[in-house]
Design a protein around this motif. Structure first.
Motif, PDB file in Angstrom:
ATOM      1  N   ALA A 179      40.088  46.510  43.540  1.00  0.00           N
ATOM      2  CA  ALA A 179      40.218  45.587  42.415  1.00  0.00           C
ATOM      3  C   ALA A 179      39.126  44.529  42.451  1.00  0.00           C
ATOM      4  CB  ALA A 179      41.597  44.934  42.427  1.00  0.00           C
ATOM      5  N   ILE A 180      38.798  44.046  43.628  1.00  0.00           N
ATOM      6  CA  ILE A 180      37.709  43.073  43.761  1.00  0.00           C
ATOM      7  C   ILE A 180      36.389  43.704  43.317  1.00  0.00           C
ATOM      8  CG2 ILE A 180      36.373  41.724  45.415  1.00  0.00           C
ATOM      9  CD1 ILE A 180      39.084  41.443  46.995  1.00  0.00           C
ATOM     10  N   GLU A 181      36.167  44.947  43.726  1.00  0.00           N
ATOM     11  CA  GLU A 181      34.962  45.654  43.294  1.00  0.00           C
ATOM     12  C   GLU A 181      34.918  45.786  41.774  1.00  0.00           C
ATOM     13  OE1 GLU A 181      35.169  49.365  45.284  1.00  0.00           O
ATOM     14  OE2 GLU A 181      34.727  48.542  47.281  1.00  0.00           O
ATOM     15  N   ALA A 182      36.106  45.898  41.152  1.00  0.00           N
ATOM     16  CA  ALA A 182      36.189  46.062  39.701  1.00  0.00           C
ATOM     17  C   ALA A 182      36.133  44.730  38.964  1.00  0.00           C
ATOM     18  CB  ALA A 182      37.473  46.802  39.337  1.00  0.00           C
ATOM     19  N   GLY A 183      36.143  43.611  39.713  1.00  0.00           N
ATOM     20  CA  GLY A 183      35.988  42.317  39.071  1.00  0.00           C
ATOM     21  C   GLY A 183      37.079  41.302  39.300  1.00  0.00           C
ATOM     22  N   ALA A 184      38.124  41.643  40.080  1.00  0.00           N
ATOM     23  CA  ALA A 184      39.175  40.666  40.363  1.00  0.00           C
ATOM     24  C   ALA A 184      38.619  39.517  41.200  1.00  0.00           C
ATOM     25  CB  ALA A 184      40.343  41.324  41.081  1.00  0.00           C
ATOM     26  N   LEU A 185      39.095  38.319  40.922  1.00  0.00           N
ATOM     27  CA  LEU A 185      38.609  37.120  41.608  1.00  0.00           C
ATOM     28  C   LEU A 185      39.553  36.623  42.681  1.00  0.00           C
ATOM     29  CD1 LEU A 185      37.453  35.074  38.465  1.00  0.00           C
ATOM     30  CD2 LEU A 185      36.082  36.615  39.888  1.00  0.00           C
ATOM     31  N   LEU A 186      40.785  37.111  42.691  1.00  0.00           N
ATOM     32  CA  LEU A 186      41.830  36.554  43.541  1.00  0.00           C
ATOM     33  C   LEU A 186      42.819  37.649  43.896  1.00  0.00           C
ATOM     34  CD1 LEU A 186      43.612  33.183  42.828  1.00  0.00           C
ATOM     35  CD2 LEU A 186      45.005  35.229  43.094  1.00  0.00           C
ATOM     36  N   VAL A 187      43.372  37.599  45.112  1.00  0.00           N
ATOM     37  CA  VAL A 187      44.381  38.564  45.541  1.00  0.00           C
ATOM     38  C   VAL A 187      45.722  37.853  45.677  1.00  0.00           C
ATOM     39  CG1 VAL A 187      45.118  40.158  47.353  1.00  0.00           C
ATOM     40  CG2 VAL A 187      42.683  39.992  46.737  1.00  0.00           C
ATOM     41  N   ASN A 188      46.721  38.379  44.989  1.00  0.00           N
ATOM     42  CA  ASN A 188      48.072  37.820  44.995  1.00  0.00           C
ATOM     43  C   ASN A 188      48.980  38.817  45.703  1.00  0.00           C
ATOM     44  OD1 ASN A 188      50.498  36.546  44.463  1.00  0.00           O
ATOM     45  ND2 ASN A 188      50.511  37.060  42.283  1.00  0.00           N
ATOM     46  N   ASP A 189      49.295  38.543  46.964  1.00  0.00           N
ATOM     47  CA  ASP A 189      50.064  39.465  47.804  1.00  0.00           C
ATOM     48  C   ASP A 189      51.453  38.874  48.040  1.00  0.00           C
ATOM     49  OD1 ASP A 189      51.180  41.071  49.753  1.00  0.00           O
ATOM     50  OD2 ASP A 189      49.461  40.973  51.115  1.00  0.00           O
ATOM     51  N   VAL A 190      52.484  39.491  47.447  1.00  0.00           N
ATOM     52  CA  VAL A 190      53.826  38.934  47.593  1.00  0.00           C
ATOM     53  C   VAL A 190      54.322  38.974  49.033  1.00  0.00           C
ATOM     54  CG1 VAL A 190      54.463  39.480  45.208  1.00  0.00           C
ATOM     55  CG2 VAL A 190      55.039  41.104  47.042  1.00  0.00           C
ATOM     56  N   SER A 191      53.701  39.788  49.865  1.00  0.00           N
ATOM     57  CA  SER A 191      54.099  39.840  51.275  1.00  0.00           C
ATOM     58  C   SER A 191      53.333  38.839  52.128  1.00  0.00           C
ATOM     59  CB  SER A 191      53.904  41.249  51.842  1.00  0.00           C
ATOM     60  OG  SER A 191      52.551  41.491  52.188  1.00  0.00           O
ATOM     61  N   GLY A 192      52.382  38.136  51.536  1.00  0.00           N
ATOM     62  CA  GLY A 192      51.576  37.192  52.300  1.00  0.00           C
ATOM     63  C   GLY A 192      50.738  37.842  53.381  1.00  0.00           C
ATOM     64  N   GLY A 193      50.375  39.107  53.174  1.00  0.00           N
ATOM     65  CA  GLY A 193      49.554  39.818  54.148  1.00  0.00           C
ATOM     66  C   GLY A 193      50.338  40.544  55.212  1.00  0.00           C
ATOM     67  N   ARG A 194      51.658  40.600  55.080  1.00  0.00           N
ATOM     68  CA  ARG A 194      52.487  41.208  56.122  1.00  0.00           C
ATOM     69  C   ARG A 194      52.781  42.678  55.884  1.00  0.00           C
ATOM     70  NH1 ARG A 194      57.542  37.390  56.490  1.00  0.00           N
ATOM     71  NH2 ARG A 194      58.155  38.931  58.054  1.00  0.00           N
ATOM     72  N   ALA A 195      52.722  43.145  54.649  1.00  0.00           N
ATOM     73  CA  ALA A 195      53.075  44.535  54.363  1.00  0.00           C
ATOM     74  C   ALA A 195      52.008  45.516  54.820  1.00  0.00           C
ATOM     75  CB  ALA A 195      53.337  44.707  52.867  1.00  0.00           C
ATOM     76  N   ASP A 196      50.756  45.075  54.802  1.00  0.00           N
ATOM     77  CA  ASP A 196      49.637  45.937  55.184  1.00  0.00           C
ATOM     78  C   ASP A 196      48.761  45.167  56.170  1.00  0.00           C
ATOM     79  OD1 ASP A 196      47.335  47.459  55.413  1.00  0.00           O
ATOM     80  OD2 ASP A 196      47.124  47.830  53.259  1.00  0.00           O
ATOM     81  N   PRO A 197      48.693  45.602  57.426  1.00  0.00           N
ATOM     82  CA  PRO A 197      47.907  44.861  58.414  1.00  0.00           C
ATOM     83  C   PRO A 197      46.424  44.791  58.090  1.00  0.00           C
ATOM     84  CG  PRO A 197      48.649  46.972  59.300  1.00  0.00           C
ATOM     85  CD  PRO A 197      49.378  46.768  58.014  1.00  0.00           C
ATOM     86  N   ALA A 198      45.957  45.635  57.183  1.00  0.00           N
ATOM     87  CA  ALA A 198      44.541  45.597  56.801  1.00  0.00           C
ATOM     88  C   ALA A 198      44.253  44.573  55.713  1.00  0.00           C
ATOM     89  CB  ALA A 198      44.097  46.982  56.328  1.00  0.00           C
ATOM     90  N   MET A 199      45.300  43.974  55.127  1.00  0.00           N
ATOM     91  CA  MET A 199      45.085  43.079  53.987  1.00  0.00           C
ATOM     92  C   MET A 199      44.314  41.815  54.367  1.00  0.00           C
ATOM     93  SD  MET A 199      45.407  42.402  50.754  1.00  0.00           S
ATOM     94  CE  MET A 199      46.769  43.201  49.893  1.00  0.00           C
ATOM     95  N   VAL A 200      44.753  41.109  55.384  1.00  0.00           N
ATOM     96  CA  VAL A 200      44.095  39.854  55.741  1.00  0.00           C
ATOM     97  C   VAL A 200      42.623  40.083  56.096  1.00  0.00           C
ATOM     98  CG1 VAL A 200      44.018  37.990  57.444  1.00  0.00           C
ATOM     99  CG2 VAL A 200      46.173  38.571  56.317  1.00  0.00           C
ATOM    100  N   PRO A 201      42.285  41.065  56.945  1.00  0.00           N
ATOM    101  CA  PRO A 201      40.860  41.308  57.203  1.00  0.00           C
ATOM    102  C   PRO A 201      40.077  41.654  55.942  1.00  0.00           C
ATOM    103  CG  PRO A 201      42.214  42.404  58.850  1.00  0.00           C
ATOM    104  CD  PRO A 201      43.152  41.910  57.801  1.00  0.00           C
ATOM    105  N   ALA A 202      40.692  42.397  55.026  1.00  0.00           N
ATOM    106  CA  ALA A 202      39.993  42.782  53.796  1.00  0.00           C
ATOM    107  C   ALA A 202      39.704  41.561  52.931  1.00  0.00           C
ATOM    108  CB  ALA A 202      40.824  43.793  53.010  1.00  0.00           C
ATOM    109  N   VAL A 203      40.683  40.688  52.785  1.00  0.00           N
ATOM    110  CA  VAL A 203      40.496  39.487  51.974  1.00  0.00           C
ATOM    111  C   VAL A 203      39.486  38.552  52.649  1.00  0.00           C
ATOM    112  CG1 VAL A 203      41.637  37.425  51.050  1.00  0.00           C
ATOM    113  CG2 VAL A 203      42.756  39.661  50.889  1.00  0.00           C
ATOM    114  N   ALA A 204      39.576  38.457  53.972  1.00  0.00           N
ATOM    115  CA  ALA A 204      38.619  37.614  54.703  1.00  0.00           C
ATOM    116  C   ALA A 204      37.199  38.114  54.488  1.00  0.00           C
ATOM    117  CB  ALA A 204      38.965  37.607  56.192  1.00  0.00           C
ATOM    118  N   ALA A 205      36.993  39.410  54.543  1.00  0.00           N
ATOM    119  CA  ALA A 205      35.657  39.977  54.358  1.00  0.00           C
ATOM    120  C   ALA A 205      35.143  39.766  52.938  1.00  0.00           C
ATOM    121  CB  ALA A 205      35.673  41.467  54.695  1.00  0.00           C
ATOM    122  N   ALA A 206      36.057  39.837  51.974  1.00  0.00           N
ATOM    123  CA  ALA A 206      35.657  39.677  50.572  1.00  0.00           C
ATOM    124  C   ALA A 206      35.426  38.226  50.188  1.00  0.00           C
ATOM    125  CB  ALA A 206      36.731  40.275  49.662  1.00  0.00           C
ATOM    126  N   GLU A 207      35.960  37.307  51.006  1.00  0.00           N
ATOM    127  CA  GLU A 207      35.806  35.867  50.764  1.00  0.00           C
ATOM    128  C   GLU A 207      36.310  35.466  49.382  1.00  0.00           C
ATOM    129  OE1 GLU A 207      31.659  35.072  51.640  1.00  0.00           O
ATOM    130  OE2 GLU A 207      32.151  34.721  53.752  1.00  0.00           O
TER     131      GLU A 207
END
Length: 291
Positions: free
Chosen positions: A100-128
């Motif tokens: 979604a970020i590659e497609a143009g999203a500016l923000l990630v809204n994760d209802v699990s706060g990064g807990r549902a997918d252990p790869a989420m926090v590193p991915a968001v950190a890398a995308a800044e």
């Protein structure tokens, strides 16, 4: 530079559910073209940004697989972003967030706060990009069983603090984090109302606050008829706007709503009242100083 959009008032985030089973619209925007048109209509009605999601998180909902979520979400994000719309992607999956970020999203809204997918926090950190951390105690299929609190405000604040620390330790800059109290997620009506009444306690965590009350069960409970039957979700928009006005006066960064116009009006009225209040206090101080 946080990448977090800023306005001179509480922002309005419009919701586009690209799902066949949303509690609020029953799949009305499941078709890609209709979803894109709806997103543009939300902006025309006053939305500052649009939250696109492809997986229902209503109580009892089962998860969809990753391929299906990608099929639903990415074309809508791409089309809306290409039209100049500020997009948030509502997902618990790192792959969906990255695409979604590659497609143009500016923000990630994760209802699990990064807990549902252990790869989420590193991915968001890398995308800044900014990251919404919601209070969450488990998947929708059984979250109602987790609505047990002795002090809902204190526990939500403490659990959000833990989630923020986890995100920061995972590489997400603190200034990119937005907090969401998770109204309706592992909470009953009394819990939700208590949290709305104590938004100031959540703001003490020092991060922007997203309030997502739109059409939720606790509003249905408040509006129930004499027999206890709540109105349909689409008949809760005036009540949603009431919460929007409260959230705006409490300094929320944004509200997430399905029907935009009433909430767009509410945040502007709240801002006008703040401006008038500040002017009155300044005039009173000047008058006192002149005595």
């Amino acid at each position: 530079m946080t990448g977090l959009p800023e306005w001179d008032r509480c922002a309005v985030m419009g919701v586009v559910n690209v799902t066949p089973d949303s509690f609020s619209d029953g799949g009305q925007w499941f078709d890609t073209d209709l979803a894109v048109k709806h997103g543009l209509d939300l902006v025309a009605a006053g939305a500052d940004l649009v939250d696109v999601g492809g997986e229902s998180t209503r109580p009892g909902a089962a998860r969809v697989d990753e391929a299906e979520e990608l099929r639903r979400v990415i074309p809508v994000v791409r089309e809306l972003a290409s039209a100049g719309v500020s997009i948030s992607v509502d997902t618990m999956r790192a792959t969906v967030a990255e695409r979604a970020i590659e497609a143009g999203a500016l923000l990630v809204n994760d209802v699990s706060g990064g807990r549902a997918d252990p790869a989420m926090v590193p991915a968001v950190a890398a995308a800044e990009v900014p990251f919404v951390v919601m209070h969450w105690r488990g998947q929708s299929i059984d979250m109602n069983n987790r609505a047990v609190y002795e002090d809902v405000v204190g526990e939500v604040v403490a659990e959000l603090r833990t989630s923020v620390n986890r995100a920061v330790e995972g590489g997400i800059a603190p200034e990119r984090i937005v907090l969401d109290p998770g109204l309706g997620f592992a909470k009953d009506a009394e819990h939700d109302l208590a949290l709305v009444a104590h938004l100031s306690a959540l703001r003490q965590l020092g991060r922007p606050l997203l309030v997502a009350a739109s059409r939720k069960r606790f509003l249905g409970r408040v509006l129930a008829d004499d027999g206890g039957a709540p109105p349909p979700a689409r008949e809760r928009d005036a009540a949603t706007a009431a919460v929007t006005a409260i959230a705006a006066r409490e300094g929320a960064w944004a509200v997430r709503v399905h029907e935009v116009r009433a909430s767009a009006d509410a945040v502007r009225v709240a801002r006008a009242i703040e401006t008038a209040e500040a002017g009155y206090l300044e005039n009173a101080a000047n008058a006192a100083g002149a005595l």
